[in-house]
Scaffold this motif. Structure first.
Motif, PDB file in Angstrom:
ATOM      1  N   PRO A 113       0.816  -1.219   0.000  1.00  0.00           N
ATOM      2  CA  PRO A 113       0.000   0.000   0.000  1.00  0.00           C
ATOM      3  C   PRO A 113       0.849   1.269   0.000  1.00  0.00           C
ATOM      4  O   PRO A 113       1.883   1.332   0.659  1.00  0.00           O
ATOM      5  N   PRO A 122       0.342   5.252   0.758  1.00  0.00           N
ATOM      6  CA  PRO A 122      -0.596   6.265   1.240  1.00  0.00           C
ATOM      7  C   PRO A 122      -0.575   7.565   0.426  1.00  0.00           C
ATOM      8  O   PRO A 122      -1.569   8.275   0.385  1.00  0.00           O
ATOM      9  N   ASP A 123       0.554   7.874  -0.241  1.00  0.00           N
ATOM     10  CA  ASP A 123       0.664   9.098  -1.031  1.00  0.00           C
ATOM     11  C   ASP A 123       1.457   8.790  -2.301  1.00  0.00           C
ATOM     12  O   ASP A 123       2.675   8.667  -2.276  1.00  0.00           O
ATOM     13  N   GLY A 149      -3.711  11.535  -1.425  1.00  0.00           N
ATOM     14  CA  GLY A 149      -2.765  10.479  -1.768  1.00  0.00           C
ATOM     15  C   GLY A 149      -2.884   9.926  -3.166  1.00  0.00           C
ATOM     16  O   GLY A 149      -2.125   9.043  -3.552  1.00  0.00           O
ATOM     17  N   THR A 150      -3.836  10.432  -3.966  1.00  0.00           N
ATOM     18  CA  THR A 150      -4.036   9.945  -5.329  1.00  0.00           C
ATOM     19  C   THR A 150      -3.485  10.954  -6.338  1.00  0.00           C
ATOM     20  O   THR A 150      -3.077  12.058  -5.968  1.00  0.00           O
ATOM     21  N   ASP A 159      -4.534   5.594  -8.049  1.00  0.00           N
ATOM     22  CA  ASP A 159      -4.758   5.464  -6.613  1.00  0.00           C
ATOM     23  C   ASP A 159      -4.078   4.175  -6.158  1.00  0.00           C
ATOM     24  O   ASP A 159      -4.563   3.073  -6.430  1.00  0.00           O
ATOM     25  N   THR A 218      -3.370   3.420  -2.939  1.00  0.00           N
ATOM     26  CA  THR A 218      -3.518   3.247  -1.491  1.00  0.00           C
ATOM     27  C   THR A 218      -3.654   1.771  -1.101  1.00  0.00           C
ATOM     28  O   THR A 218      -3.305   1.401   0.007  1.00  0.00           O
ATOM     29  N   SER A 219      -4.119   0.917  -2.010  1.00  0.00           N
ATOM     30  CA  SER A 219      -4.196  -0.523  -1.743  1.00  0.00           C
ATOM     31  C   SER A 219      -2.972  -1.254  -2.301  1.00  0.00           C
ATOM     32  O   SER A 219      -2.826  -2.462  -2.083  1.00  0.00           O
ATOM     33  N   HIS A 248      -3.966  -0.728  -8.678  1.00  0.00           N
ATOM     34  CA  HIS A 248      -4.979   0.139  -9.275  1.00  0.00           C
ATOM     35  C   HIS A 248      -5.165  -0.258 -10.736  1.00  0.00           C
ATOM     36  O   HIS A 248      -4.204  -0.594 -11.424  1.00  0.00           O
TER      37      HIS A 248
END
Length: 162
Positions: free
Chosen positions: A6, A8-9, A79-80, A95, A97-98, A101
């Motif tokens: 992941p 975050p940014d 963060g995207t 994105d 964050t996971s 994408h």
């Protein structure tokens, strides 16, 4: 691939210099090509990152200089990023964050589908599938972060400055 890392940014993660290796396969003809070069994500006036890629693309045994420029702008969610072409036209959202994408981009009669995966703090991959009336391509790019100011031994045994 298994687990994703992941992020975050996405803009903070991408900032810096990356080694890029891309395979290009034409599924219709069976031909294959390869790009090797560097991608630099540097600060962009007004926020975001300027993505500048340069290197050598080999197709049908002929090496040619190749490059592209994109803009990675802060996205709607924290963060995207929103990715645009150098001239400002929209390309795709991003994105991570996971750690994974999927995004799409229609281009005339062609459809580009990109999958982005982060392996760890220093490695990520994109796989673009391009389909259209005259295209059936898979472009896979592996990025490895280059450490500033150090010398590493490359796979072929030669020392190179990173």
């Amino acid at each position: 691939m298994g687990e994703f890392w992941p992020v975050p940014d996405v803009l903070a993660f991408l900032a810096g210099r990356w080694r890029a290796e891309r395979s290009v396969r034409d599924l219709a003809s069976g031909e294959a090509g390869r790009f090797e070069g560097t991608t630099v994500f540097g600060p962009l006036d007004g926020g975001g990152l300027l993505h500048e890629e340069s290197g050598t693309f080999v197709w049908r045994g002929v090496p040619r200089p190749a490059g592209r420029t994109l803009r990675f702008l802060p996205g709607r969610a924290p963060g995207t990023a929103d990715v645009t072409f150098a001239d400002g036209r929209p390309f795709h959202d991003l994105d991570l964050t996971s750690g994974r994408h999927v995004s799409g981009h229609p281009c005339a009669a062609d459809l580009y589908r990109g999958e982005f995966t982060v392996r760890d703090a220093d490695r990520w991959r994109t796989v673009w599938r391009v389909r259209g009336p005259a295209k059936d391509l898979v472009l896979t790019t592996d990025y490895v972060r280059e450490a500033a100011g150090c010398v590493r031994e490359a796979a072929d045994g030669y020392a190179r400055e990173a």
